[in-house]
Scaffold this active site. Structure first.
Site, mmCIF file in Angstrom:
data_model
loop_
_atom_site.group_PDB
_atom_site.id
_atom_site.type_symbol
_atom_site.label_atom_id
_atom_site.label_comp_id
_atom_site.label_asym_id
_atom_site.label_seq_id
_atom_site.Cartn_x
_atom_site.Cartn_y
_atom_site.Cartn_z
ATOM 1 N N TYR A 132 0.834 -1.198 0.000
ATOM 2 C CA TYR A 132 0.000 0.000 0.000
ATOM 3 C C TYR A 132 0.872 1.253 0.000
ATOM 4 O O TYR A 132 2.087 1.185 -0.021
ATOM 5 C CB TYR A 132 -0.928 -0.004 1.224
ATOM 6 N N GLU A 150 6.336 -2.867 -13.679
ATOM 7 C CA GLU A 150 7.644 -3.356 -13.235
ATOM 8 C C GLU A 150 8.427 -3.850 -14.451
ATOM 9 O O GLU A 150 8.253 -4.981 -14.912
ATOM 10 C CB GLU A 150 7.469 -4.475 -12.199
#
Length: 395
Positions: A346, A365
């Site tokens: 988070y 990513e």
């Protein structure tokens, strides 16, 4: 390239003379009242450079134009005080040369200084882009946003939130330069015509969110704070693995999207090379700048580029809109990356963006390996992500 308006010249004529989209000429000359152009005023011609040429034996304006596939009037325009009937050997003319290839070397380890220099070069050749300073880093370096396009749809890409993920900056810069070249040369990218994208999408790019951290990884610590940084780095003088900003705060753990949960479960409780979320959310100037940018500009979708894993994350607490799933399917298809809806993490920019605006947000990513990824992966990463850039704009 600057030219001086002659009697009777118009931007429409220049668009025909230089075979350029009229809108790019308009946007390159926003400071001018195009309805009141007067002889003697200077106008920007995007995608061209004026290059000196020394007259050789037998040269005339006509032979020079023919040999270089130039418009004769374009040569007259750049040499208004030269009598074409009185050319002498050794005289220097200016020739309008179309820029057909990238003008920057993107495949390099980008420092903040190199980034600023390259953005200036691009804005000189492509003045229809706008470069804004959206904030300052801890060390007072500019955090720069590039704006390009006029569309209602607003798309945002950013890179180098994390210092040792600096390869995301040159990836963004290569896409920017390729996009600009395609626009001024009527080219497509992977079969996608880019001028319609320019007219339908307002693209925002922040290539380097964390300039202090990137410079630390690439160049080592500034002398004035060297001892402090070595202390944060657990006594090590090796900074290639540093992920945080120069204060030792992880900028992608700085956002009020379950920040308290991240704070409690992180092992780092004080400034560190990585994973310390700060003593409170949005404590760092770089994180604040990016939050303010999103609040001030209603982005329709946002992509934050990170490394590594060849995967991307796109959900947060069920607040992501249905459009996110459709885009995720397309991103996975064109990149080969794994689509991951939820991940047990988070307080990231993507999390906060989805929570705050309920618009599609993605953490990409790039590549695979150990950060910082080597430049040997650059070409593969770029080809992987290029389709994602395009889909995020035309879908």
């Amino acid at each position: 390239m600057k030219v001086t308006i002659r009697k009777g010249d118009t931007l429409w004529y220049y668009s025909q003379l230089f075979y350029l989209p009229f809108q790019l000429l308009l946007d390159s000359n926003r400071q001018q009242d195009v309805n009141a152009l007067m002889p003697g005023m200077e106008i920007e011609i995007p995608g061209f450079q004026s290059v000196p040429y020394m007259v050789e034996k037998g040269d005339t304006f006509w032979t020079i134009a023919r040999q270089r596939n130039l418009s004769l009037d374009a040569i007259f325009l750049l040499n208004p005080n030269v009598d074409p009937n009185l050319l002498s050997i050794g005289k220097t003319l200016l020739l309008p040369i179309r820029v057909t290839n990238p003008i920057i070397i993107a495949k390099q380890a980008y420092s903040s200084e190199q980034l600023s220099n390259d953005l200036k070069r691009l804005s000189n050749v492509y003045p229809f882009i706008t470069i804004n300073e959206i904030g300052k880093s801890v060390l007072n370096q500019p955090i720069q946003e590039i704006l390009i396009g006029n569309g209602v749809k607003k798309v945002h890409f950013n890179g180098s939130f994390h210092a040792n993920e600096w390869i995301t900056t040159p990836i963004i810069m290569k896409f920017l330069n390729d996009y600009l070249v395609s626009l001024t040369n009527h080219r497509s990218i992977r079969g996608v015509r880019t001028l319609p994208l320019y007219n339908s999408v307002s693209l925002s790019l922040v290539p380097m969110v964390n300039p202090d951290g990137v410079d630390l990884v690439l160049q080592g610590p500034p002398p004035s704070i060297r001892e402090r940084l070595i202390e944060i780095n657990r006594g090590s003088e090796e900074f290639t693995g540093w992920k945080a900003n120069i204060n030792g705060v992880d900028l992608n753990n700085q956002y009020p999207a379950k920040w308290e949960i991240e704070k409690e479960r992180k092992e780092e409780k004080s400034p560190a090379p990585r994973d310390f979320p700060g003593y409170k959310p949005l404590s760092e100037p770089e994180a604040i700048a990016m939050a303010d940018l999103a609040r001030e500009t209603p982005f329709d979708r946002m992509l934050a580029l990170h490394t590594q894993g060849k995967e991307f994350y796109w959900g947060y607490e069920g607040l992501e809109p249905p459009e996110s799933e459709r885009l995720a399917e397309e991103f996975a298809r064109v990149s080969g990356y794994e689509s991951v809806r939820y991940v047990d993490s988070y307080a990231g920019y993507k999390d906060w963006f989805i929570k705050e605006f309920q618009k599609p947000g993605f953490t990409m990513e790039l590549g695979k390996g150990i950060n910082p990824l080597p430049l040997s992966q650059f070409d593969e990463i770029y080809q992987d992500i290029l389709g994602v850039f395009l889909v995020s704009m035309y879908q």
